[in-house]
Write a protein that holds these residues in place. Sequence first.
Motif, PDB file in Angstrom:
ATOM      1  N   LEU A   1     -22.090  39.379  31.072  1.00 35.89           N
ATOM      2  CA  LEU A   1     -21.354  38.201  31.541  1.00 35.89           C
ATOM      3  C   LEU A   1     -21.705  36.925  30.772  1.00 35.89           C
ATOM      4  O   LEU A   1     -21.086  35.888  30.988  1.00 35.89           O
ATOM      5  CB  LEU A   1     -21.637  37.968  33.039  1.00 35.89           C
ATOM      6  CG  LEU A   1     -21.011  38.981  33.996  1.00 35.89           C
ATOM      7  CD1 LEU A   1     -21.478  38.718  35.430  1.00 35.89           C
ATOM      8  CD2 LEU A   1     -19.478  38.908  33.933  1.00 35.89           C
ATOM      9  N   HIS A   2     -22.696  37.001  29.880  1.00 38.42           N
ATOM     10  CA  HIS A   2     -23.185  35.786  29.218  1.00 38.42           C
ATOM     11  C   HIS A   2     -22.056  35.010  28.532  1.00 38.42           C
ATOM     12  O   HIS A   2     -21.925  33.798  28.674  1.00 38.42           O
ATOM     13  CB  HIS A   2     -24.287  36.165  28.215  1.00 38.42           C
ATOM     14  CG  HIS A   2     -25.010  35.000  27.641  1.00 38.42           C
ATOM     15  ND1 HIS A   2     -26.020  35.126  26.733  1.00 38.42           N
ATOM     16  CD2 HIS A   2     -24.867  33.652  27.823  1.00 38.42           C
ATOM     17  CE1 HIS A   2     -26.471  33.929  26.404  1.00 38.42           C
ATOM     18  NE2 HIS A   2     -25.783  33.034  27.041  1.00 38.42           N
ATOM     19  N   GLU A   3     -21.221  35.750  27.809  1.00 38.73           N
ATOM     20  CA  GLU A   3     -20.158  35.087  27.060  1.00 38.73           C
ATOM     21  C   GLU A   3     -19.135  34.436  28.003  1.00 38.73           C
ATOM     22  O   GLU A   3     -18.671  33.320  27.773  1.00 38.73           O
ATOM     23  CB  GLU A   3     -19.475  36.123  26.164  1.00 38.73           C
ATOM     24  CG  GLU A   3     -18.852  35.522  24.931  1.00 38.73           C
ATOM     25  CD  GLU A   3     -18.428  36.613  23.950  1.00 38.73           C
ATOM     26  OE1 GLU A   3     -19.306  37.411  23.546  1.00 38.73           O
ATOM     27  OE2 GLU A   3     -17.235  36.672  23.619  1.00 38.73           O
ATOM     28  N   GLU A   4     -18.805  35.136  29.073  1.00 33.18           N
ATOM     29  CA  GLU A   4     -17.816  34.603  30.011  1.00 33.18           C
ATOM     30  C   GLU A   4     -18.365  33.365  30.741  1.00 33.18           C
ATOM     31  O   GLU A   4     -17.665  32.360  30.900  1.00 33.18           O
ATOM     32  CB  GLU A   4     -17.437  35.702  31.023  1.00 33.18           C
ATOM     33  CG  GLU A   4     -16.244  35.318  31.872  1.00 33.18           C
ATOM     34  CD  GLU A   4     -15.765  36.456  32.770  1.00 33.18           C
ATOM     35  OE1 GLU A   4     -16.224  37.609  32.587  1.00 33.18           O
ATOM     36  OE2 GLU A   4     -14.932  36.176  33.646  1.00 33.18           O
ATOM     37  N   ILE A   5     -19.625  33.428  31.160  1.00 34.47           N
ATOM     38  CA  ILE A   5     -20.234  32.269  31.839  1.00 34.47           C
ATOM     39  C   ILE A   5     -20.299  31.090  30.868  1.00 34.47           C
ATOM     40  O   ILE A   5     -20.073  29.936  31.243  1.00 34.47           O
ATOM     41  CB  ILE A   5     -21.638  32.628  32.388  1.00 34.47           C
ATOM     42  CG1 ILE A   5     -21.535  33.757  33.420  1.00 34.47           C
ATOM     43  CG2 ILE A   5     -22.303  31.399  33.011  1.00 34.47           C
ATOM     44  CD1 ILE A   5     -22.885  34.347  33.851  1.00 34.47           C
TER      45      ILE A   5
END
Length: 398
Positions: free
Chosen positions: A17-21
């Motif tokens: 989820l790092h990229e989306e967050i």
Amino acid sequence: MTEPLISSRHHNRIADLHEEITAWRRDLHQHPEIGFQETRTAAIVAEKLRAFGADQVVTGIATTGVIGIIHGEQDGPMIGLRADMDALPMQEHGDVPWKSVNPGKMHACGHDGHTAMLLGTARILAETRDFAGSVAVIFQPAEEGGGGGGVMVREGLFDVADCTSVWGLHNWPGMPLGQFCALSGPIMAGIDYFDITIKGQGTHAGLPHLGVDTVLAAAHLVTAIQSVPGRNVSPHETATIGVSMFKGSDAYVVMPDEAVIGGSVRYFDSKTRDMAEARIRALAEGIASGFGAEAVIDYRKNYPPTVNHAAETDLAAEVAKGLVGANRVLRESEPCMAGEDFSFMLNERPGNYIWMGTDEPGRNNAMVHYPDYDFNDAAIPVGVGYWLGLVDRLLPRR
Ligand SMILES: [Zn+2]
Ligand SMILES: [Zn+2]
């Protein structure tokens, strides 16, 4: 994207989820909103919480505040995790692609990062549900001077979410990425504001003997106020008192009827504050009267000191140590003389407010409230990992 070293059973999901967050964070950064005007931000937060499947989403508390409640698979107590959503009224000078499109408004304190990290946490909690109890994710408005945290408490935050403990986190430039600082006791100062109007008799600058010089009296008062931290505050206590505003006449040749000074009192102990207020009042009245003038004093209590509870701070430090390693969790540091309205929540419920380092070599590590500041997205897994670690520790499944 390089991942900082964190140890978490949620590591893989956080990495996914790092990229989306990060995209959420940059969108919030590009569209900053100041205290009590966070309508776009609050709408995004509420919409995402609903999409994640939060069991309850309450909006409109303290105007733009949002509370999401997520129940675990098993019964248990409720804890509160808090993020702030507001930006600052200042112009961004950095040149990041997600630079503010709102003139004179900027996310210079990283509340965009705080909001995005807590949203990411809520998503994982709603997906997994593998905890015993409930988590309230608290998104507050107006941390930067408006006291939105206090307004949420007054408007029934803990009626909506009867938390047994509350937890805060702030990104902290000046500390390396992957480091935390968990301080027991006072961590951020209490802040009061004062305005003092010295009323006298204006006159022609060439005929001073026909007036009562309010500027001269106010100048003596500015000097005398420095005797309070210097001579009245115990050498073992701390208080900072600054006169930052001084307004007299608009003309070289006119002595004004009034001179106005204003400033702030910063402290950690309420007895010190009460003493400082009393001394400022006595000095203002005494000096004004000595010059044949009169003092009108407006002294306003603003944010109480942020005081971390000992047991909860030990627990926060243990969670941080589990995440980043014992050698990267500081337990001692100087408290900060800035204020923080999470204090209003900590005055109602036990809890902790922790600092999370963000500095990396070769990066612009500007301090918060600087015009070229930008939240470090590499810290997102650290913050999300910390929140999830707290839930694991506080609400373990049986
Ligand atoms: Zn700030
Ligand atoms: Zn802040």
